[in-house]
Design an enzyme around this catalytic site. Structure first.
Site, PDB file in Angstrom:
ATOM      1  N   ASN A   9       0.881  -1.167   0.000  1.00 30.20           N
ATOM      2  CA  ASN A   9       0.000   0.000   0.000  1.00 30.20           C
ATOM      3  C   ASN A   9       0.922   1.222   0.000  1.00 30.20           C
ATOM      4  O   ASN A   9       1.544   1.549   1.009  1.00 30.20           O
ATOM      5  CB  ASN A   9      -0.878  -0.046   1.263  1.00 30.20           C
ATOM      6  CG  ASN A   9      -1.941   1.032   1.258  1.00 30.20           C
ATOM      7  OD1 ASN A   9      -1.888   1.973   0.464  1.00 30.20           O
ATOM      8  ND2 ASN A   9      -2.901   0.906   2.151  1.00 30.20           N
ATOM      9  N   LYS A  16       3.649   0.665   2.945  1.00 23.87           N
ATOM     10  CA  LYS A  16       3.247  -0.358   3.917  1.00 23.87           C
ATOM     11  C   LYS A  16       3.228  -1.715   3.238  1.00 23.87           C
ATOM     12  O   LYS A  16       2.880  -1.796   2.052  1.00 23.87           O
ATOM     13  CB  LYS A  16       1.844  -0.057   4.444  1.00 23.87           C
ATOM     14  CG  LYS A  16       1.752   1.234   5.219  1.00 23.87           C
ATOM     15  CD  LYS A  16       0.352   1.421   5.766  1.00 23.87           C
ATOM     16  CE  LYS A  16       0.248   2.780   6.439  1.00 23.87           C
ATOM     17  NZ  LYS A  16      -1.100   3.253   6.584  1.00 23.87           N
ATOM     18  N   HIS A 182     -12.574   3.848  -1.113  1.00 28.60           N
ATOM     19  CA  HIS A 182     -12.511   2.958   0.058  1.00 28.60           C
ATOM     20  C   HIS A 182     -13.188   1.617  -0.231  1.00 28.60           C
ATOM     21  O   HIS A 182     -13.665   0.934   0.672  1.00 28.60           O
ATOM     22  CB  HIS A 182     -13.156   3.601   1.309  1.00 28.60           C
ATOM     23  CG  HIS A 182     -12.373   4.767   1.840  1.00 28.60           C
ATOM     24  ND1 HIS A 182     -12.960   5.919   2.293  1.00 28.60           N
ATOM     25  CD2 HIS A 182     -11.046   4.958   1.966  1.00 28.60           C
ATOM     26  CE1 HIS A 182     -12.031   6.772   2.694  1.00 28.60           C
ATOM     27  NE2 HIS A 182     -10.852   6.200   2.486  1.00 28.60           N
ATOM     28  N   GLY A 211     -11.140   6.919   8.780  1.00 34.19           N
ATOM     29  CA  GLY A 211      -9.698   6.894   9.048  1.00 34.19           C
ATOM     30  C   GLY A 211      -9.166   8.292   8.751  1.00 34.19           C
ATOM     31  O   GLY A 211      -9.882   9.278   8.950  1.00 34.19           O
ATOM     32  N   GLY A 213      -8.599   9.243   5.723  1.00 36.37           N
ATOM     33  CA  GLY A 213      -9.640   9.461   4.715  1.00 36.37           C
ATOM     34  C   GLY A 213     -10.933   8.940   5.325  1.00 36.37           C
ATOM     35  O   GLY A 213     -10.889   8.004   6.117  1.00 36.37           O
ATOM     36  N   ARG A 242      -8.586  16.753   4.577  1.00 38.73           N
ATOM     37  CA  ARG A 242      -9.420  17.103   3.414  1.00 38.73           C
ATOM     38  C   ARG A 242     -10.751  17.690   3.887  1.00 38.73           C
ATOM     39  O   ARG A 242     -11.280  17.255   4.913  1.00 38.73           O
ATOM     40  CB  ARG A 242      -9.674  15.862   2.550  1.00 38.73           C
ATOM     41  CG  ARG A 242      -8.443  15.369   1.829  1.00 38.73           C
ATOM     42  CD  ARG A 242      -8.673  14.026   1.163  1.00 38.73           C
ATOM     43  NE  ARG A 242      -7.924  12.969   1.816  1.00 38.73           N
ATOM     44  CZ  ARG A 242      -8.068  11.672   1.574  1.00 38.73           C
ATOM     45  NH1 ARG A 242      -8.951  11.256   0.680  1.00 38.73           N
ATOM     46  NH2 ARG A 242      -7.351  10.774   2.225  1.00 38.73           N
ATOM     47  N   GLY A 329      -9.511   3.424  11.513  1.00 36.95           N
ATOM     48  CA  GLY A 329      -8.867   3.931  12.733  1.00 36.95           C
ATOM     49  C   GLY A 329      -9.795   4.641  13.708  1.00 36.95           C
ATOM     50  O   GLY A 329      -9.836   4.310  14.898  1.00 36.95           O
ATOM     51  N   ILE A 330     -10.547   5.625  13.234  1.00 34.98           N
ATOM     52  CA  ILE A 330     -11.447   6.379  14.117  1.00 34.98           C
ATOM     53  C   ILE A 330     -12.694   5.548  14.426  1.00 34.98           C
ATOM     54  O   ILE A 330     -13.118   5.440  15.583  1.00 34.98           O
ATOM     55  CB  ILE A 330     -11.831   7.734  13.458  1.00 34.98           C
ATOM     56  CG1 ILE A 330     -10.579   8.603  13.296  1.00 34.98           C
ATOM     57  CG2 ILE A 330     -12.906   8.449  14.264  1.00 34.98           C
ATOM     58  CD1 ILE A 330     -10.793   9.886  12.484  1.00 34.98           C
ATOM     59  N   GLY A 331     -13.261   4.933  13.401  1.00 31.65           N
ATOM     60  CA  GLY A 331     -14.485   4.144  13.589  1.00 31.65           C
ATOM     61  C   GLY A 331     -14.290   2.991  14.557  1.00 31.65           C
ATOM     62  O   GLY A 331     -15.168   2.676  15.364  1.00 31.65           O
ATOM     63  N   GLU A 332     -13.109   2.372  14.527  1.00 30.50           N
ATOM     64  CA  GLU A 332     -12.861   1.217  15.380  1.00 30.50           C
ATOM     65  C   GLU A 332     -12.444   1.601  16.799  1.00 30.50           C
ATOM     66  O   GLU A 332     -12.649   0.836  17.740  1.00 30.50           O
ATOM     67  CB  GLU A 332     -11.746   0.337  14.775  1.00 30.50           C
ATOM     68  CG  GLU A 332     -12.157  -0.354  13.493  1.00 30.50           C
ATOM     69  CD  GLU A 332     -10.966  -0.906  12.718  1.00 30.50           C
ATOM     70  OE1 GLU A 332      -9.942  -1.245  13.332  1.00 30.50           O
ATOM     71  OE2 GLU A 332     -11.070  -0.987  11.478  1.00 30.50           O
TER      72      GLU A 332
HETATM   73  P1  ADP Z   1      -5.587   5.646   7.158  1.00 29.31           P
HETATM   74  O1  ADP Z   1      -6.750   6.263   6.452  1.00 29.31           O
HETATM   75  O2  ADP Z   1      -4.315   6.409   6.998  1.00 29.31           O
HETATM   76  O3  ADP Z   1      -5.451   4.140   6.950  1.00 29.31           O
HETATM   77  P2  ADP Z   1      -6.408   4.894   9.846  1.00 29.31           P
HETATM   78  O4  ADP Z   1      -7.559   4.032   9.443  1.00 29.31           O
HETATM   79  O5  ADP Z   1      -5.223   4.245  10.461  1.00 29.31           O
HETATM   80  O6  ADP Z   1      -5.939   5.864   8.692  1.00 29.31           O
HETATM   81  O7  ADP Z   1      -6.985   5.990  10.883  1.00 29.31           O
HETATM   82  C1  ADP Z   1      -6.198   6.998  11.411  1.00 29.31           C
HETATM   83  C2  ADP Z   1      -7.051   7.818  12.367  1.00 29.31           C
HETATM   84  O8  ADP Z   1      -7.542   6.961  13.411  1.00 29.31           O
HETATM   85  C3  ADP Z   1      -6.281   8.944  13.047  1.00 29.31           C
HETATM   86  O9  ADP Z   1      -7.075  10.119  13.092  1.00 29.31           O
HETATM   87  C4  ADP Z   1      -6.070   8.403  14.460  1.00 29.31           C
HETATM   88  O10 ADP Z   1      -5.965   9.415  15.408  1.00 29.31           O
HETATM   89  C5  ADP Z   1      -7.353   7.618  14.645  1.00 29.31           C
HETATM   90  N1  ADP Z   1      -7.197   6.671  15.754  1.00 29.31           N
HETATM   91  C6  ADP Z   1      -6.422   5.570  15.810  1.00 29.31           C
HETATM   92  N2  ADP Z   1      -6.491   5.005  17.042  1.00 29.31           N
HETATM   93  C7  ADP Z   1      -7.315   5.786  17.782  1.00 29.31           C
HETATM   94  C8  ADP Z   1      -7.789   5.755  19.131  1.00 29.31           C
HETATM   95  N3  ADP Z   1      -7.415   4.809  19.978  1.00 29.31           N
HETATM   96  N4  ADP Z   1      -8.637   6.726  19.530  1.00 29.31           N
HETATM   97  C9  ADP Z   1      -9.012   7.708  18.699  1.00 29.31           C
HETATM   98  N5  ADP Z   1      -8.610   7.797  17.406  1.00 29.31           N
HETATM   99  C10 ADP Z   1      -7.776   6.848  16.954  1.00 29.31           C
END
Ligand code: ADP
Length: 396
Positions: A9, A16, A182, A211, A213, A242, A329-332
């Protein structure tokens, strides 16, 4: 010896990777990691399948390792620490834009690669790096077959009315329409949803990929019906840097009154806006949630409000809502963000379970809630590995 599939990626400043071993019924992770800071202070890190750190390397500050150097570093580490070269059967790539023609994963050759360049203007932040990674591998390892998996493919089921902009027809004929992105994440969620919520899988579900995005996808019977990301990866929700949906008149104003040109606008809407621009602090949700600064709280609130608004629009496209899924990241991980979004969505018949949300679910709606809400981790890399294996090794 079992086959190994490498998934790459490629971003603007990082590369990555995940190494999958073919274990007959399933694909198992052998290692994953990344090279970050390709043009600043490169750092390589790798973990094994259990998450233990197994490789680390740094370069001096200012070192221009670039993507080619990163490919070299990753592959030489893999071959010395993980598996012999002859076990690497294929490399699968995430490619953000496949346009109208590339509706499925495809084994890439030189001609296809050249053709995919035409989508660079539609995804300037991602497409050039995705394609450069394929070229770098082809140059260095010409015998390893490569597969491109597109973030747009999942959305080819979007009905034509949901693809259209209200512009003169001639622009639609040139490909100016909503594509949606996505898709690999949404495809993964669609692959696991039947085992988690079979009714939602057959019904109307909105998946929130939040995330760096961020977008929403409306699915009926697991098929995409609408996506908040459109022609480019800047539409819809507010994101890390964005802006998401913007009155097009703002762009004209900025050109006429602030003397901004196309490149200035590109930087503004892709790199300086969203959580970063509104907070003036950071694009990172963790940082904002931990900050006492009221501007951080305002940025988080706007992020959730925009999701709430767009969720209403997705529910309208589906004629109702049976389930909402949070991922990425944010959703999870960001329980406070999920809570705010669910509060905005209460009018849809969503009864929120605060305790379950704090512990991460997986179900965070109350028993009997008309709309069920789930937290489901996504796995775009696994999706790429599955497609790559199916195309090159002949297994699904
Ligand atoms: P990408 O789109 O680069 O793959 P990710 O899916 O890894 O991004 O998401 C990154 C976002 O998720 C960032 O804003 C990060 O702060 C947020 N994030 C990751 N872990 C946590 C957490 N434990 N609590 C709150 N936000 C988180």
């Amino acid at each position: 010896m079992s086959d190994v599939v490498v998934v790459l990626n490629a971003g603007s400043s990082s590369l990555k990777f995940t190494l999958y071993e073919d274990r007959g019924e399933a694909l198992g992770v052998l290692a994953d990691g990344q090279v970050e800071g390709l043009f600043t202070e490169p750092r390589f890190k790798a973990k094994d399948g259990a998450g233990k750190l197994v490789g680390e390397r740094t370069w001096r500050a200012g070192m221009q390792l670039g993507q080619e150097g990163a490919v070299e570093a990753i592959f030489s580490w893999c071959r010395s620490e993980v598996c012999s070269a002859d076990r690497i059967r294929a490399v699968g790539h995430r490619v953000v834009h496949g346009g109208l023609e590339y509706t499925k994963p495809i084994v890439v050759n030189r001609e296809i690669l050249d053709d995919l360049e035409k989508y660079v203007p539609l995804a300037p932040l991602h497409q050039p790096h995705n394609l450069a990674a394929i070229r770098n591998i082809a140059r260095r390892f010409p015998d390893i077959p490569q597969v491109a998996c597109f973030d747009t493919s999942f959305h080819t089921t979007i009905p034509s009315i949901a693809q259209a902009f209200a512009l003169p027809r001639t622009y639609a004929e040139r490909g100016v329409r909503r594509y949606g992105f996505h898709g690999l994440s949404y495809e993964y969620i669609a692959s696991v949803l039947p085992g988690i919520d079979p009714e939602a899988a057959m019904g109307r579900t909105v998946v929130a990929h939040l995330g760096n995005g961020a977008s929403l996808c409306a699915m009926r019977g697991l098929r995409s019906q609408a996506c908040t990301l459109g022609f480019t990866a800047v539409d819809g929700l507010m994101m890390g840097t964005r802006c998401g949906t913007l009155d097009p008149g703002v762009m004209l104003y900025l050109m006429d009154e602030c003397g901004m040109g196309p490149r200035d606008l590109e930087t503004l809407i892709y790199k300086e806006s969203g959580l970063l621009g509104v907070s003036g602090i950071s694009s990172d949700m963790r940082t904002l949630l931990a900050s006492p600064d009221p501007r951080a709280a305002e940025a988080v609130e706007l992020f959730a409000y925009r999701i709430g608004r767009e969720l209403g629009s997705m529910a309208a496209a589906l004629g109702g809502l049976d389930a909402l899924v949070f991922t990425a990241g944010i959703g999870e991980n960001a329980a406070p963000v999920r809570e705010r979004v669910c509060r905005y969505a209460a009018w849809l018949g969503l009864e929120f379970d605060e305790k379950a949300n704090e512990t991460g679910g997986p179900r965070i709606s109350r028993e009997g809630s008309r709309v069920r809400v789930w937290v489901i981790p996504t796995d775009e890399e696994l999706m790429i590995a599955r497609h790559t294996r199916r195309l090159l090794i002949g297994l699904g």
